[in-house]
Design a protein around this motif. Structure first.
Motif, PDB file in Angstrom:
ATOM      1  N   ASP A   1       5.312 -94.836 -30.898  1.00 16.48           N
ATOM      2  CA  ASP A   1       5.287 -96.266 -31.236  1.00 16.48           C
ATOM      3  C   ASP A   1       6.143 -97.031 -30.230  1.00 16.48           C
ATOM      4  O   ASP A   1       7.240 -97.484 -30.555  1.00 16.48           O
ATOM      5  CB  ASP A   1       5.822 -96.454 -32.658  1.00 16.48           C
ATOM      6  CG  ASP A   1       5.517 -97.833 -33.225  1.00 16.48           C
ATOM      7  OD1 ASP A   1       4.935 -98.655 -32.492  1.00 16.48           O
ATOM      8  OD2 ASP A   1       5.850 -98.085 -34.397  1.00 16.48           O
ATOM      9  N   PRO A   2       5.650 -97.194 -28.983  1.00 15.23           N
ATOM     10  CA  PRO A   2       6.483 -97.788 -27.925  1.00 15.23           C
ATOM     11  C   PRO A   2       7.121 -99.135 -28.264  1.00 15.23           C
ATOM     12  O   PRO A   2       8.274 -99.364 -27.880  1.00 15.23           O
ATOM     13  CB  PRO A   2       5.499 -97.897 -26.745  1.00 15.23           C
ATOM     14  CG  PRO A   2       4.494 -96.834 -26.987  1.00 15.23           C
ATOM     15  CD  PRO A   2       4.331 -96.773 -28.472  1.00 15.23           C
TER      16      PRO A   2
ATOM     17  N   VAL B   1      13.438-102.771 -25.975  1.00 17.31           N
ATOM     18  CA  VAL B   1      12.466-101.832 -26.524  1.00 17.31           C
ATOM     19  C   VAL B   1      11.302-101.695 -25.553  1.00 17.31           C
ATOM     20  O   VAL B   1      11.206-102.419 -24.573  1.00 17.31           O
ATOM     21  CB  VAL B   1      11.927-102.295 -27.902  1.00 17.31           C
ATOM     22  CG1 VAL B   1      13.034-102.366 -28.934  1.00 17.31           C
ATOM     23  CG2 VAL B   1      11.218-103.643 -27.786  1.00 17.31           C
ATOM     24  N   PHE B   2      10.409-100.768 -25.869  1.00 20.19           N
ATOM     25  CA  PHE B   2       9.154-100.582 -25.141  1.00 20.19           C
ATOM     26  C   PHE B   2       9.394-100.117 -23.698  1.00 20.19           C
ATOM     27  O   PHE B   2       9.229-100.871 -22.740  1.00 20.19           O
ATOM     28  CB  PHE B   2       8.339-101.873 -25.134  1.00 20.19           C
ATOM     29  CG  PHE B   2       6.838-101.655 -25.081  1.00 20.19           C
ATOM     30  CD1 PHE B   2       6.279-100.674 -24.275  1.00 20.19           C
ATOM     31  CD2 PHE B   2       5.984-102.437 -25.823  1.00 20.19           C
ATOM     32  CE1 PHE B   2       4.917-100.477 -24.227  1.00 20.19           C
ATOM     33  CE2 PHE B   2       4.609-102.246 -25.795  1.00 20.19           C
ATOM     34  CZ  PHE B   2       4.074-101.270 -24.995  1.00 20.19           C
ATOM     35  N   PRO B   3       9.763 -98.844 -23.502  1.00 21.85           N
ATOM     36  CA  PRO B   3       9.986 -98.335 -22.143  1.00 21.85           C
ATOM     37  C   PRO B   3       8.735 -98.441 -21.292  1.00 21.85           C
ATOM     38  O   PRO B   3       7.619 -98.207 -21.761  1.00 21.85           O
ATOM     39  CB  PRO B   3      10.382 -96.870 -22.374  1.00 21.85           C
ATOM     40  CG  PRO B   3       9.895 -96.541 -23.752  1.00 21.85           C
ATOM     41  CD  PRO B   3       9.951 -97.809 -24.538  1.00 21.85           C
TER      42      PRO B   3
ATOM     43  N   HIS C   1      15.534 -94.314 -24.151  1.00 28.31           N
ATOM     44  CA  HIS C   1      14.097 -94.328 -23.908  1.00 28.31           C
ATOM     45  C   HIS C   1      13.464 -93.025 -24.409  1.00 28.31           C
ATOM     46  O   HIS C   1      14.037 -91.951 -24.267  1.00 28.31           O
ATOM     47  CB  HIS C   1      13.775 -94.438 -22.414  1.00 28.31           C
ATOM     48  CG  HIS C   1      14.362 -95.616 -21.706  1.00 28.31           C
ATOM     49  ND1 HIS C   1      15.701 -95.890 -21.679  1.00 28.31           N
ATOM     50  CD2 HIS C   1      13.769 -96.592 -20.947  1.00 28.31           C
ATOM     51  CE1 HIS C   1      15.917 -96.979 -20.941  1.00 28.31           C
ATOM     52  NE2 HIS C   1      14.766 -97.414 -20.493  1.00 28.31           N
ATOM     53  N   VAL C   2      12.252 -93.130 -24.955  1.00 28.14           N
ATOM     54  CA  VAL C   2      11.427 -91.974 -25.342  1.00 28.14           C
ATOM     55  C   VAL C   2      12.277 -90.837 -25.926  1.00 28.14           C
ATOM     56  O   VAL C   2      12.285 -89.735 -25.416  1.00 28.14           O
ATOM     57  CB  VAL C   2      10.564 -91.477 -24.159  1.00 28.14           C
ATOM     58  CG1 VAL C   2       9.520 -92.497 -23.787  1.00 28.14           C
ATOM     59  CG2 VAL C   2      11.405 -91.164 -22.909  1.00 28.14           C
TER      60      VAL C   2
END
Length: 499
Positions: A13-14, A39-41, A4-5
């Motif tokens: 770009d989450p 994807v996308f935390p 994550h991140v």
């Protein structure tokens, strides 16, 4: 936090920010293998996949090319790849907003899917099934990694977008040619020519969990350059030779630090270097002919480094405790298991497709109150005005409209802008309710402020319910709690504390 991140590009770009990768045997059908990536935390309930990103999971056959301090896993050049591409939002025949996509399979086959369809999509031959959609984040982190201090799960109540591929193991991987594989996932943008900058090869990629945030960017190391974005730009399975010394040096320094976190040296210099070299070749190892369990994560690597044949299928299940398994290995080489402050994610995985738990949709609550030595009407005359200029963190407030539906735009001292709408107010009962329109990482936010009599004074009560969006539940709770506490504490100075 797993993946994550983990760098400027992915943070910016989450939808392209990979969080986790999984490889396990299907609980529904032992003849099937499941590969999945998230994807996308901290995805919100309306999160969607990007329509310009290729989301891919790639697998290569791997051989054990050395054991002990010469441990080495050699990937083949031939690749089995599953690539997802998603469309823009559309409406179905009933008018419902949906997102569709296509999964490109090995052998130039394609499989259409609809996001959030829990039944998934099957190939007509029945050998491949896919899913894409919002699910509860299966990862949990219950440590302050810099201090190796136990904490509650830092990702409690968060969601991610998942892609899941389940396939017939024999037909797709042909394990008779070799049953050990390495898997990676990557997010790749469209390659466009530019006169001012080279194209970005990829936004993010992941093999084993925590390569970037724990191993390369060890939070206990001070004064180091952040190599995560550089790492994320490299080609999986083929880190350039000219960059390998840089990454290897960082891994060795990081591993030496982890080894001494408990004050004991469990790794010889030779073993530590061997461990770093194994993790430099970053892909998730799994063997489709051996049992993959919640405890088998990293067993293939560890056994090979210890000079003995591996016994399990390695991989990573939905419920694998990958952080504690990794930290135990790095800190004390499995001498004593290190259990963090949580024993599971917000929700456990499921035994049925798509295996990842349903999204978290429970409203979270923050509440605070203060007893004051003043009459209720006196306190309400100050805080009962929807303008909110009384709050010490407020720099400026502007109002639009009057009565129910009135908007207030709050400029905070730290430069943020928050827009809220008045939904109900009752001066006789000294109560109003409001919702957040913009400026906070939340959805379904409803706040109430109320003053009630108590003894010779009163109680000011402030509470809110919300779903966190694009931030962890913990981060949003800290922000809202700070807002409430700072405001209520300021009332003590104005009106005194009830005795």
């Amino acid at each position: 936090m797993s993946d994550h991140v983990d760098g400027p590009r992915s943070i910016g770009d989450p939808p392209a920010d990979l969080t986790d990768l999984f490889a396990f045997t299907s609980p529904e059908n032992p003849a099937h293998t499941v590969l999945a990536a998230c994807v996308f935390p901290s995805a919100g309930e309306d999160a969607i996949f990007s329509n310009i990103i290729d989301y891919s999971i790639a697998v290569r056959r791997v051989t054990v090319a050395g054991v002990g301090n010469a441990a080495k896993f050699e990937p083949a050049g031939e690749e089995v790849r599953f690539s997802f591409r998603f469309e823009t939002l559309k409406r179905d025949a009933a008018g419902k907003v949906i997102q569709r996509g296509i999964c490109k399979l090995p052998g130039d086959r394609e499989l259409s899917l609809t996001v959030n369809n829990e039944k998934g999509s099957w190939m007509p031959e029945g050998d491949v099934r896919v899913f894409a959609g919002l699910r509860s984040d299966p990862f949990y982190l219950a440590w302050n990694a810099a201090e190796l201090k136990k904490l509650p799960n830092l990702l409690q109540h968060t969601n991610v977008l998942c892609i899941v591929v389940e396939f017939d193991t024999l037909r797709v991987l042909d394990p008779m040619k070799g049953s050990l594989f390495g898997a990676i996932a990557e997010t790749v943008p469209p390659q466009q020519r530019s006169l001012i900058a080279p194209p970005v090869p990829r936004i993010d990629w992941i093999g084993r969990p925590e390569q970037t945030n724990i191993r390369l960017n060890n939070p206990a190391l001070s004064g180091i350059d952040d190599l995560r974005d550089l790492w994320n730009q490299q080609m999986p399975f083929a880190i350039p030779k000219e960059l390998q010394p840089l990454f290897l040096k960082r891994l060795k320094g990081s591993f030496a630090d982890w080894d001494m976190r408990d004050g004991k040296a469990d790794w010889t210099p030779e073993a530590l270097e061997a461990n770093a070299k194994v993790f430099l070749d970053d892909f998730l190892l799994f063997d489709v002919t051996k049992p993959i369990t919640d405890q088998s994560h990293l067993e293939i690597e560890k056994s090979t480094l210890n000079g003995r044949p591996y016994q399990t299928g390695g991989g990573r299940t939905v419920d694998a405790n990958c952080i504690d398994i990794l930290l135990t290995w790095l800190v004390n080489r499995d001498r004593e298991f290190l259990q963090g402050g949580a024993t599971g994610a917000t929700k456990p995985g499921m035994k049925i497709f798509p295996y990842f738990a349903t999204p978290n949709a429970e409203l979270q609550t923050v509440a605070d109150s203060v007893e004051l030595a003043a009459a209720p009407d006196e306190v309400w005359s100050l805080i009962g005005q929807f303008g909110g200029a009384w709050h010490p963190l407020t720099a400026k407030v502007s109002l639009t409209g009057t009565g129910i539906g009135q908007l207030r735009t709050i400029q905070t001292l730290d430069g943020q802008e928050i827009v809220e709408r008045l939904e109900a107010i009752d001066d006789a009962k000294r109560f109003f309710r409001y919702t957040n329109v913009a400026g906070m990482a939340v959805s379904h936010y409803t706040g109430t402020l109320e003053v009630k009599p108590k003894s010779s004074g009163c109680v000011a009560d402030w509470r809110a319910q919300f779903l966190a969006v694009n931030k962890t539940d913990r981060a949003v709770k800290v922000m809202v709690s700070t807002l409430f506490k700072t405001g209520l504490e300021s009332l003590k100075l104005r009106f005194g504390v009830a005795k």
